[in-house]
Write a protein that holds these residues in place. Structure first.
Motif: not given
Length: 927
Positions: A286-313
């Motif tokens: 959807e965004w392929k024609n736009a110049e983003p605020w930040n460089t788009p990234t991704f992450v690779k999760l290997n089998p059995g691997e766990t990763i956490s994300y969260g926000v604080k209020f």
């Protein structure tokens, strides 16, 4: 008689006001959004018929936290309400609409969205906990500090390769929302997007102004990677303010509108957004024609691997206290001076407050900015000198010793004087319309322009766009007029003088008869049965309400059209009165009288909307002051009485800045002005508080000082949609009261930063060749200027009336300048003026406000010990032999009350008249 009649009309309008504001704005939104029969019924009624799937029947759980009272729906463990402990009746979330928003597809705070791709797959698969609801499975052994936890598998498709658990917990004394993602498959999984919906109560449908200011919020993002945050502020501008920050490694990479949420969007609801940790999957699609605020990234999760994300209020005690709350919680704080829009001739500063050292700084594009370390008077601030080098958007990426990555987005522009030269030239060449046979009488005018097509817009099914009136059609010629106030150019003025005398007067504005001085809604109209065949394009869809016929276009009852015309007459008066030989067609008396008559015609001929503040309403004050200066006391008295009737009406209202919309950010400009002028300081303060509720200071040029507007792309834009507009005309006009308030309270640096952000934002979108667009599109799929000039002129009006140089000495940051380049010595602070106008200087330590009616400042020197001020005036030119200087003290400080011009002087119309010479002229101002 006129004032009495007007008062009666105001009283009548007031009786209707509450009913008008309480009724659904859907009917108004329908006019602009209706493109097919799907809008034939109220979408809220349709929403009520959708089956509830959130599990409300299972009840609500309530949790006490140090800052909030949190309520969760038991079945979904999503938020039912989030209230600060200091005011448990207030809810940051749309809990009052929980039942109607409880069907599939309706996002709640606590949901998560992903796009995943397993090894060997070609396409991304979409997953959302909101898409098809099912009761989640509570986790019994929650752990220390956990309020509620659940396995979300039941509310996600069975083929998802991840197991996702959600935790509501208390960490370091603050509420946290955390997700734990585990790859349960035997293949590596790429997470191409991860979004955490930020669902807060910005739904104003069916509410009065009193209710919206008491119950609703706006929220704005700092899309700054690991340093990013979301600030959620109440419409009344009062505390507390909610600040959402990363918990753990949860970068704020992008900000995505949740337009697939069925909650009806319109002028009373902007829509919801999600905090995006990763965005590569969107950037590839959807965004392929736009110049983003930040460089788009991704992450690779290997089998059995766990990763956490969260926000604080976090909870800040006030909007102005947000940065303090961030610092208190060891979050990075960035302060750019004079902001994040950098003219190439300005020496700017960047202050960073974070406990860890800076490891590296990256600039993209390479060489776009120049940054060097500088000394700081406060040890907690890391200080840098920064300069804009290459025109356009630029990103600064700061990596700290602990690995935290912060991004700050800048916009580099030409020196302001060059920006205005380009702007004036574009308006009076590319947008200058000449067609003696034009059936609508638009010959010799500055007309709307389509920058994508590189052509003038002579037809549009929104009649005003091609009709030289309303904000969307008058914007271009208004911008051209206001440019001459700041930077007069004889060749441009010759054209505009002809426009005012022959196209505006007698066509846009009635010049005779009972409707004399009335202003039409549009000179273009759609009436094919009365005009020659071929007049209208067959490619335009004309069967819409906005394609006004001749009668509708000729209506003079919309008050918002009058300030544009009054401004044009007033500018011509100023050019004729304070310069020699710039204007020749009419006398200054004729223009001033027309400005006055236009103001009074608005009151008499368009009385209904006069009960509201007008965008550009400050021009009426300027006209009043000039009537008084000229000794036209009878007319000044009538105008002042008319304005006081309006101010008296506003004084009776709790929130005195309504408009033709259910909520608006335009009337505040004029409401503040007259409230201050007539001594209604309580209403002025309420107005400023409300402005600060929707006008943030954020380390991103697009959001810093950007007053909230989200429907005017429908009225004045080319890409028509409901969308947070960046630096629409709300920025320019709301900066006027904010900076006025700062001049009265010069110790409040926050006001200066917000107001100056709005001023610079108002010219930030002007292109390299001088085109002024309606606004900048904030959607990550676009992130560029709109293609139509539209209503930009109102934005530039704010710049023209408000641009100034500000000098202040902050107790933490030291000597600062906004609109100039500073050098300091123990006994002198010298500033070279860089703003285009070069006609206004404010010296905050002594509350001294210097303004010129004609002539320009070159530099100013201030002695902090003695208070003495020396100003260097630029030489005389062909049209400006005399400078007219005003010395004022808006802060009412005793130390500033006796400033005067040193040496022989004469006064004309309340100003010091100073004969200029062929060389720069030094003048001294002292106590």
């Amino acid at each position: 008689m006129l004032i009495s009649n007007f008062l009666d009309r105001i009283k009548s309008a007031q009786k209707l006001n509450n009913r008008r504001l309480k009724c659904s704005a859907f009917l108004i939104a329908l006019c602009f959004l209706c493109v097919d029969n799907s809008y034939a019924q109220d979408p809220w009624k349709a929403l009520e018929k959708r089956p509830s799937t959130l599990g409300l029947e299972s009840g609500i759980s309530t949790y006490a936290t140090p800052d909030f009272q949190l309520q969760l729906v038991k079945a979904s463990q999503t938020v039912a309400a989030l209230s600060p402990n200091s005011n448990k009746k207030f809810d940051f979330t749309p809990g009052d609409r929980l039942k109607v928003r409880s069907s599939d597809g309706m996002y709640q705070l606590g949901d998560i969205e992903l796009r995943l791709k397993s090894a060997g797959d070609a396409d991304w698969k979409k997953y959302s906990t909101a898409a098809k609801r099912a009761a989640v499975s509570p986790i019994p052994n929650k752990g220390k500090g956990v309020l509620a936890a659940a396995d979300l598998s039941a509310t996600l498709p069975a083929d998802i390769s991840l197991n996702i658990q959600r935790y509501w917990e208390i960490a370091d004394g603050h509420l946290v929302l955390q997700f734990k993602l585990k790859n349960k498959s035997d293949k590596a999984v790429e997470i191409g997007s991860l979004g955490i919906p930020m669902i807060f109560n910005n739904i104003m449908q069916g509410k009065s102004l009193e209710e919206t200011h008491a119950e609703n919020v706006f929220y704005d993002p700092y899309i700054g990677k690991d340093a990013g945050y979301l600030q959620v502020t109440r419409l009344n501008g009062h505390g507390p303010a909610l600040v959402v920050v990363p918990f753990g490694k949860t970068p704020f990479e992008a900000y995505n509108p949740l337009n697939n949420d069925p909650t009806p969007r319109g002028i009373d609801f902007e829509g919801f957004y999600e905090w995006m940790v990763y965005s590569k999957a969107y950037a590839e699609n959807e965004w392929k024609n736009a110049e983003p605020w930040n460089t788009p990234t991704f992450v690779k999760l290997n089998p059995g691997e766990t990763i956490s994300y969260g926000v604080k209020f976090l909870l800040a005690d006030s909007i102005k206290g947000i940065e303090h709350k961030l610092a208190e919680n060891k979050r990075p704080v960035a302060v750019g001076i004079p902001g994040y829009v950098l003219p190439q001739d300005v020496n700017a500063k960047l202050f960073l407050n974070y406990p860890k050292e800076v490891k590296s700084i990256q600039i993209e594009p390479e060489g776009a900015l120049a940054i060097t370390p500088a000394t700081s008077s406060e040890s907690k601030w890391k200080t840098y000198d920064i300069k804009g080098v290459i025109w356009g958007r630029a990103r600064l990426t700061i990596t700290y010793a602990d690995g935290l990555c912060q991004t700050i987005n800048y916009k580099v522009i030409k020196p302001e004087i060059d920006v205005l030269k380009d702007f004036g030239n574009f308006l009076t060449t590319k947008q200058w319309y000449e067609n003696k046979s034009d059936v609508f009488g638009r010959d010799q005018s500055v007309i709307t322009y389509d920058y994508d097509k590189k052509q003038q817009v002579t037809q549009d099914n929104r009649a005003w766009i091609a009709g030289l009136s309303d904000e969307g059609g008058a914007g271009s010629w208004l911008g051209a007029m206001m440019k001459e106030l700041v930077q007069p150019d004889k060749a441009e003025i010759d054209k505009l003088e002809h426009f005012v005398d022959h196209t505006l007067w007698g066509n846009i504005q009635r010049s005779e008869g009972e409707q004399k001085y009335g202003v039409k809604k549009s000179v273009f109209y759609y009436q094919p049965d009365s005009l020659p065949k071929g007049t209208y394009s067959d490619s335009i869809r004309w069967n819409t309400w906005s394609a006004w016929n001749h009668v509708a276009a000729n209506d003079i009852g919309r008050s918002y059209n009058y300030p544009h015309v009054a401004s044009a007459h007033w500018v011509m008066y100023r050019l004729a009165r304070y310069h020699t030989g710039l204007v020749s067609g009419q006398t200054w008396q004729w223009y001033l009288d027309n400005a006055y008559q236009t103001t009074m015609a608005m009151v008499e001929k368009a009385p209904y909307y006069v009960q509201f503040g007008q965008m550009e309403g400050d021009v009426f004050f300027k006209i009043l002051m000039d009537l008084k200066a000229e000794g036209w006391n009878d007319k000044a008295d009538l105008l002042e009485k008319a304005m006081k009737v309006r101010a008296d009406h506003w004084r009776t209202l709790m929130y005195p800045f309504g408009s033709e919309m259910p909520w608006d950010s335009t009337g505040q400009e004029e409401v503040y002005l007259w409230s201050e002028y007539f001594g209604y300081t309580d209403k002025a303060e309420i107005t400023i508080d409300a402005i600060l509720g929707y006008m943030p200071t954020i380390p991103n040029w697009g959001y810093n000082g950007s007053a909230r507007r989200y429907w005017d792309f429908l009225y004045g834009g080319k890409l028509q949609r409901i969308e947070r507009q960046l630096h629409h005309y709300g920025s320019g006009i709301n900066a006027i009261p904010v900076l006025s308030e700062y001049r009265a309270k010069p110790n409040d640096l926050y006001l200066l930063r917000v107001g100056y952000g709005g001023v610079m934002g108002s010219i930030s979108n002007i292109t390299q060749d001088g085109f002024g667009p309606a606004a900048f599109h904030s959607y990550p799929s676009t992130l560029k200027i709109d293609g139509l000039s539209g209503d930009y002129g109102s934005n530039f009006f704010g710049y023209a009336l408000n641009t100034a140089t500000y000098i202040t000495d902050d107790k933490e940051l030291g000597w600062l300048v906004f609109g100039g380049n500073m050098t300091t010595k123990p006994d002198a602070v010298n500033v070279e003026i860089t703003i285009a106008a070069k006609s206004r200087i404010y010296i905050a330590p002594v509350g001294l406000w210097l303004t010129l009616d004609a002539g320009t400042f070159k530099s100013v020197t201030f002695n902090p010990e003695t208070g003495k001020v020396n100003v260097l005036l630029n030489p005389a030119d062909q049209y400006t032999p005399v400078a007219y200087l005003h010395i004022e003290h808006p802060a009412n400080r005793a130390s500033a009350s006796t400033y005067r011009l040193v040496g022989p002087s004469k006064m004309e119309r309340g100003a010091y008249a100073i004969n200029l010479t062929n060389a720069p002229l030094n003048i001294e101002i002292s106590k």
